[in-house]
Scaffold this motif. Structure first.
Motif, PDB file in Angstrom:
ATOM      1  N   ASP A  56      44.807  75.556 125.752  1.00 51.34           N
ATOM      2  CA  ASP A  56      44.269  74.826 124.503  1.00 51.34           C
ATOM      3  C   ASP A  56      43.332  73.746 124.491  1.00 51.34           C
ATOM      4  O   ASP A  56      41.912  74.315 124.422  1.00 51.34           O
ATOM      5  CB  ASP A  56      44.868  74.714 123.601  1.00 51.34           C
ATOM      6  CG  ASP A  56      45.626  76.127 122.411  1.00 51.34           C
ATOM      7  OD1 ASP A  56      45.408  77.257 123.412  1.00 51.34           O
ATOM      8  OD2 ASP A  56      46.651  74.917 122.246  1.00 51.34           O
ATOM      9  N   ARG A  59      40.055  75.721 126.565  1.00 52.11           N
ATOM     10  CA  ARG A  59      39.666  76.543 125.767  1.00 52.11           C
ATOM     11  C   ARG A  59      38.239  76.176 125.063  1.00 52.11           C
ATOM     12  O   ARG A  59      37.327  76.739 124.190  1.00 52.11           O
ATOM     13  CB  ARG A  59      40.245  78.035 125.209  1.00 52.11           C
ATOM     14  CG  ARG A  59      39.459  78.780 124.388  1.00 52.11           C
ATOM     15  CD  ARG A  59      40.685  79.707 123.789  1.00 52.11           C
ATOM     16  NE  ARG A  59      41.894  80.641 124.534  1.00 52.11           N
ATOM     17  CZ  ARG A  59      42.319  80.862 124.068  1.00 52.11           C
ATOM     18  NH1 ARG A  59      42.254  81.432 122.490  1.00 52.11           N
ATOM     19  NH2 ARG A  59      43.082  82.508 125.033  1.00 52.11           N
ATOM     20  N   PRO A  82      37.943  84.431 122.112  1.00 48.52           N
ATOM     21  CA  PRO A  82      36.771  84.408 123.330  1.00 48.52           C
ATOM     22  C   PRO A  82      36.310  85.343 123.640  1.00 48.52           C
ATOM     23  O   PRO A  82      35.504  85.349 124.313  1.00 48.52           O
ATOM     24  CB  PRO A  82      38.023  83.461 124.217  1.00 48.52           C
ATOM     25  CG  PRO A  82      39.169  83.737 123.978  1.00 48.52           C
ATOM     26  CD  PRO A  82      39.135  83.836 122.737  1.00 48.52           C
ATOM     27  N   MET A  88      32.456  82.464 126.717  1.00 47.43           N
ATOM     28  CA  MET A  88      34.151  81.974 126.923  1.00 47.43           C
ATOM     29  C   MET A  88      34.281  82.774 128.289  1.00 47.43           C
ATOM     30  O   MET A  88      35.551  83.231 128.197  1.00 47.43           O
ATOM     31  CB  MET A  88      34.840  82.365 125.334  1.00 47.43           C
ATOM     32  CG  MET A  88      33.887  81.174 124.590  1.00 47.43           C
ATOM     33  SD  MET A  88      34.427  79.827 125.040  1.00 47.43           S
ATOM     34  CE  MET A  88      36.502  80.028 124.816  1.00 47.43           C
ATOM     35  N   VAL A  91      37.376  81.102 131.147  1.00 43.67           N
ATOM     36  CA  VAL A  91      38.097  80.892 130.570  1.00 43.67           C
ATOM     37  C   VAL A  91      39.304  82.340 129.523  1.00 43.67           C
ATOM     38  O   VAL A  91      40.378  81.660 130.459  1.00 43.67           O
ATOM     39  CB  VAL A  91      37.456  80.571 129.034  1.00 43.67           C
ATOM     40  CG1 VAL A  91      38.887  79.932 128.248  1.00 43.67           C
ATOM     41  CG2 VAL A  91      37.380  79.003 128.761  1.00 43.67           C
ATOM     42  N   GLU A  95      42.415  82.006 131.859  1.00 46.35           N
ATOM     43  CA  GLU A  95      43.952  82.175 131.563  1.00 46.35           C
ATOM     44  C   GLU A  95      44.321  83.744 132.031  1.00 46.35           C
ATOM     45  O   GLU A  95      45.569  83.557 132.465  1.00 46.35           O
ATOM     46  CB  GLU A  95      43.863  82.663 130.344  1.00 46.35           C
ATOM     47  CG  GLU A  95      42.813  81.389 129.243  1.00 46.35           C
ATOM     48  CD  GLU A  95      42.926  81.032 128.018  1.00 46.35           C
ATOM     49  OE1 GLU A  95      43.354  82.380 127.701  1.00 46.35           O
ATOM     50  OE2 GLU A  95      42.580  80.618 127.199  1.00 46.35           O
TER      51      GLU A  95
END
Length: 216
Positions: A56, A59, A82, A88, A91, A95
């Protein structure tokens, strides 16, 4: 109206410390280094919690474009969604890799890709749509045909270049099923390759085939 950071509601900002109050000690210290998660030693399954916290924070920092660790409304939206913000992208890719790459080799293998979509019960025959997804992985996801997905290919998959994805899949169905190559699909051609159609997002996994179509 005043916000938690003491600014007016029109310039509301949410700091990282306010997002994770339990992990807060000193805001200035938090700007200097990422959180360690050591404060959660008393939490059940603390390791999972610390990983979630680090994820988190990564992000949050990516969304925080001005680097002040205080999210504006737009930055908070980027944190929560995102996939909707170009900055983003890295990221989202990271993820996705972390979620699917179970053997931690830095790639998504076809079985890891399938495992995210389908979990077989003992003795259960694998549905036809699963094989269709294997074909999708081989033919469309694995761009360089090396048998797995790297970060670039994951990005192309989860955040594809601007294009009409339903049209892409519809063209794939046409290419695979149009046996007489007349540019049209007959009812016989669809039935002859029904497993591909019921496994396709373009037909809402076969549901659209149950509706009346004048073309057929």
């Amino acid at each position: 109206m005043m916000t938690p950071t003491g600014t007016s509601s029109t310039t509301m900002r949410l700091s990282w410390d306010e997002r994770w109050p339990r992990n807060s000690t000193n805001s200035a210290q938090k700007k200097a280094k990422p959180v360690s998660g050591e404060e959660f030693h008393d939490v059940e399954d603390a390791e999972t919690y610390k990983k979630m916290l680090a994820r988190d924070e990564r992000r949050f920092r990516a969304a925080d474009q001005d680097g002040d660790l205080r999210a504006t409304r737009e930055e908070l939206t980027a944190f929560l969604h995102p996939e909707e913000f170009p900055h983003m992208r890295d990221v989202v890719v990271a993820e996705t890799l972390e979620d699917l790459d179970k053997n931690k080799d830095g790639y998504i293998q076809v079985e890891e890709y399938i495992a995210d979509l389908y979990s077989a019960e003992p003795g259960e025959e694998e549905p036809a749509w699963v094989q269709t997804e294997r074909d999708q992985f081989r033919d469309f996801r694995d761009l360089n045909k090396d048998g797995h997905l790297d970060g670039r290919e994951v990005g192309h998959w989860v955040l594809p270049p601007a294009q009409d994805q339903p049209l892409v899949e519809a063209n794939h169905l046409l290419h695979e099923s149009d046996t007489d190559k007349d540019g049209r699909l007959s009812k016989a051609e669809i039935l002859g390759n029904w497993n591909m159609f019921v496994g396709s997002q373009a037909t809402n996994y076969g549901e659209d085939l149950t509706r009346h179509h004048d073309e057929l």
